[in-house]
Design an enzyme around this catalytic site. Structure first.
Site, PDB file in Angstrom:
ATOM      1  N   HIS A   1       0.862  -1.197   0.000  1.00 23.04           N
ATOM      2  CA  HIS A   1       0.000   0.000   0.000  1.00 23.04           C
ATOM      3  C   HIS A   1       0.892   1.238   0.000  1.00 23.04           C
ATOM      4  O   HIS A   1       1.923   1.255   0.655  1.00 23.04           O
ATOM      5  CB  HIS A   1      -0.860  -0.040   1.273  1.00 23.04           C
TER       6      HIS A   1
ATOM      7  N   HIS B   1      -7.784   0.389  -4.098  1.00 19.97           N
ATOM      8  CA  HIS B   1      -8.659   1.210  -3.257  1.00 19.97           C
ATOM      9  C   HIS B   1      -9.013   2.434  -4.079  1.00 19.97           C
ATOM     10  O   HIS B   1      -8.101   3.151  -4.503  1.00 19.97           O
ATOM     11  CB  HIS B   1      -7.908   1.724  -2.026  1.00 19.97           C
TER      12      HIS B   1
ATOM     13  N   CYS C   1      -3.871   2.719  -4.557  1.00 20.01           N
ATOM     14  CA  CYS C   1      -4.798   3.492  -3.718  1.00 20.01           C
ATOM     15  C   CYS C   1      -4.836   4.924  -4.234  1.00 20.01           C
ATOM     16  O   CYS C   1      -3.880   5.681  -4.057  1.00 20.01           O
ATOM     17  CB  CYS C   1      -4.376   3.434  -2.255  1.00 20.01           C
TER      18      CYS C   1
ATOM     19  N   TYR D   1     -15.020   4.765   7.918  1.00 24.59           N
ATOM     20  CA  TYR D   1     -15.484   3.416   7.579  1.00 24.59           C
ATOM     21  C   TYR D   1     -16.953   3.176   7.915  1.00 24.59           C
ATOM     22  O   TYR D   1     -17.319   2.135   8.453  1.00 24.59           O
ATOM     23  CB  TYR D   1     -14.579   2.366   8.232  1.00 24.59           C
TER      24      TYR D   1
ATOM     25  N   ASP E   1     -12.998   3.289  -0.751  1.00 26.75           N
ATOM     26  CA  ASP E   1     -12.180   3.515   0.444  1.00 26.75           C
ATOM     27  C   ASP E   1     -12.919   4.468   1.348  1.00 26.75           C
ATOM     28  O   ASP E   1     -14.129   4.624   1.236  1.00 26.75           O
ATOM     29  CB  ASP E   1     -10.788   3.979   0.011  1.00 26.75           C
ATOM     30  N   HIS E   2     -12.179   5.110   2.231  1.00 27.14           N
ATOM     31  CA  HIS E   2     -12.813   5.976   3.230  1.00 27.14           C
ATOM     32  C   HIS E   2     -14.014   6.726   2.668  1.00 27.14           C
ATOM     33  O   HIS E   2     -13.943   7.289   1.579  1.00 27.14           O
ATOM     34  CB  HIS E   2     -11.811   7.030   3.710  1.00 27.14           C
TER      35      HIS E   2
HETATM   36  C1  DNO Z   1      -6.597   3.280   6.400  1.00 21.05           C
HETATM   37  C2  DNO Z   1      -6.024   2.312   5.473  1.00 21.05           C
HETATM   38  C3  DNO Z   1      -4.639   1.879   5.879  1.00 21.05           C
HETATM   39  C4  DNO Z   1      -4.251   0.656   5.089  1.00 21.05           C
HETATM   40  C5  DNO Z   1      -2.889   0.147   5.384  1.00 21.05           C
HETATM   41  C6  DNO Z   1      -2.518  -0.949   4.430  1.00 21.05           C
HETATM   42  O1  DNO Z   1      -7.756   3.475   6.411  1.00 21.05           O
HETATM   43  O2  DNO Z   1      -6.055   2.740   4.166  1.00 21.05           O
HETATM   44  O3  DNO Z   1      -4.603   1.579   7.236  1.00 21.05           O
HETATM   45  O4  DNO Z   1      -5.142  -0.367   5.393  1.00 21.05           O
HETATM   46  O5  DNO Z   1      -1.962   1.155   5.320  1.00 21.05           O
HETATM   47  O6  DNO Z   1      -1.520  -1.710   4.958  1.00 21.05           O
END
Ligand code: DNO
Length: 358
Positions: A206, A271, A244, A330, A316-317
Site C-alpha cells: 500500500h 482502493h 490506492c 469506515y 475507500d474511506h
Molecule cells: C486506512 C487504510 C490503511 C491501510 C494500510 C494498508 O484506512 O487505508 O490503514 O489499510 O496502510 O496496509
C-alpha cells in the site's frame, strides 16, 4: 473487477455483514485478525473461524488487509529474522485457507495520518482531514492523542502497544533513511515472496498515506518512481501493489489516471476514492464522485475497464453522512454510495467498449 468491502470483524465494527449484503455488487469482504499483536503468527484455526463467518453470508474472503509488518523488520533490527519467519508462517496459513491477496505497508511507526477525523464539510457531513501545517509543526504525541480520542475502537495501524514505545522508535529511526528503508524492504521481500508464490498469494504493498515524509521519518512508496524501484527488487508475480487513488493521489504530482494506465497490471487490489487537495497542501476526503474532489475517479475506472481489470476493488474511506456513528472513514452509507458510483462507471465503460466493437 471484483468489488469488495472492508470490515473489521465481529464486535469491532459498527457495520454488520447483513447490511453489507444489501449493497449491490459486493462479492467479498476484506478482513484481518485485527486483535492480533503485530509480529505474531496468525494460526490456522483463528483464520478459518473468520473465513467461515464471512463465507456464511455468501461472501468470499480472498483479500486480507493488512498483515502488518513489525517495526523490527522495517528498522532492520537484529531480531528481524524471527519476525520474517513469523510472517512467512502467516502467509502459508492464509494461503492454505484460500486467501489470494495480502495488503501490507512499509510505513515507519505511523500508518495513515490525519489531523482531524470528523472535519465538517459544506454539505453537513464530516470527513477525514489532513492539515499540512499542523503536521509540520506537531508533536507526534499530540497526533496520537487526536487519533485515540476519535474512536473507542483501536484504529488499524495505531495499535496502543506500538504507540507506547514511540520515543524509543523515533530514536531508532534516526539511523534509517530512505535508502536503508528500501534495503530493509528488499530483504523482507526476497525472504517472503517465494513463500507467497508457493502459497498462491500476491503481496500488495500500500502507498504511504500521505505520500511524503512526516515527522522526519522516511517514506518510500510515494509515487510512480517507487513502483520502478519495487519492480527492480523482484520480478516475482507475487510482488504487487495496492493501487490506492486517495493515498498516492494526495500528492498533486501523482496523476492517478497515468498511474492506473501504467501500473494497474501490478495491482491485484485497488482502493478507489477521492480527495480534495487545497493550494496549501491540506486535503479532505470527499465523496467518491469525480466532480467533488481532485482525483479523476472516472478516468481511473476507464483505465481499469480498458485493461479488463480482474483485480479486487474496494471503495475507500467515506464521509460520515446521514448522522451515522461509525469508525472514522469506515461507515456504511458513503462507502455504499461509492460502490454504486464505481459500478456505474464500470458498466458505462464496459458498454462503450462493447459498442465500439460492433
Ligand atoms: C486506512 C487504510 C490503511 C491501510 C494500510 C494498508 O484506512 O487505508 O490503514 O489499510 O496502510 O496496509
Amino acid at each position: 473487477m471484483n468489488i469488495t468491502f472492508r470490515w473489521y470483524g465481529r464486535g469491532n465494527d459498527t457495520v454488520t455483514l447483513d447490511q453489507v449484503k444489501q449493497i449491490p455488487g459486493v462479492k467479498g469482504i476484506v478482513w484481518a485478525l485485527h486483535q492480533k499483536p503485530v509480529g505474531e503468527v496468525w494460526e490456522k484455526a483463528e483464520i478459518q473461524a473468520e473465513i467461515d463467518y464471512i463465507q456464511s453470508f455468501g461472501f468470499h474472503a480472498d483479500v486480507v488487509e493488512s498483515v502488518n509488518v513489525h517495526e523490527s523488520i522495517k528498522l532492520g533490527n537484529e531480531d528481524r529474522m524471527k519476525y520474517i519467519e513469523n510472517y512467512k508462517e502467516t502467509i502459508r496459513n492464509l494461503g492454505a485457507a484460500g486467501v489470494k491477496v495480502i495488503c501490507y505497508n512499509f510505513m515507519p511507526i505511523f500508518d495513515w495520518t490525519r489531523t482531524e477525523m470528523f472535519h465538517p464539510l459544506e454539505d453537513g457531513s464530516t470527513a477525514l482531514f489532513y492539515e499540512k501545517a499542523k503536521v509540520d509543526n506537531l508533536d507526534p504525541q499530540e497526533l496520537i492523542n487526536t487519533v485515540a480520542a476519535a474512536s473507542d475502537l483501536t484504529l488499524p495501524g495505531w495499535e496502543p502497544e506500538k504507540l507506547a514505545r514511540i520515543s524509543e522508535l523515533f530514536e531508532a529511526y534516526k539511523h534509517v533513511d530512505e535508502e536503508k528503508l528500501w534495503e530493509n524492504l528488499g530483504i523482507f521481500l526476497k525472504e517472503i515472496l517465494p513463500v507467497a508464490e508457493e502459497s498462491g498469494i500476491k503481496m500488495a504493498i500500500h502507498p504511504d498515506d500521505p505520500p511524503w515524509s512526516i515527522f522526519g521519518l522516511p517514506r518510500i512508496i510515494t509515487g510512480p518512481e517507487s513502483y520502478e524501484k519495487l519492480i527492480a527488487i523482484s520480478d516475482s508475480p507475487a510482488n504487487g501493489i495496492t493501487m490506492c487513488t486517495g493515498s498516492m493521489g494526495a500528492n498533486k504530482e501523482n496523476d492517478m489516471v497515468e498511474i492506473a494506465k501504467k501500473y494497474a497490471y501490478l495491482a491485484p487490489f485497488s482502493h478507489i476514492r477521492n480527495v480534495k487537495i487545497y493550494e496549501n497542501g491540506d486535503f479532505v476526503e470527499t465523496s467518491h464522485y469525480t466532480q467533488d474532489g481532485s482525483i479523476n475517479v472516472q478516468g481511473v475506472m476507464e483505465q481499469l475497464s480498458k485493461q479488463n481489470y480482474t483485480g479486487y476493488v474496494r471503495p475507500d474511506h467515506g464521509r460520515h453522512i446521514w448522522g451515522e456513528v461509525c469508525r472514522p472513514g469506515y461507515g456504511l452509507y458513503d462507502r455504499a454510495l461509492g460502490i454504486m458510483y464505481l459500478l456505474g462507471l464500470w458498466d458505462a465503460h464496459e458498454a462503450s467498449k462493447a459498442g465500439s466493437k460492433q
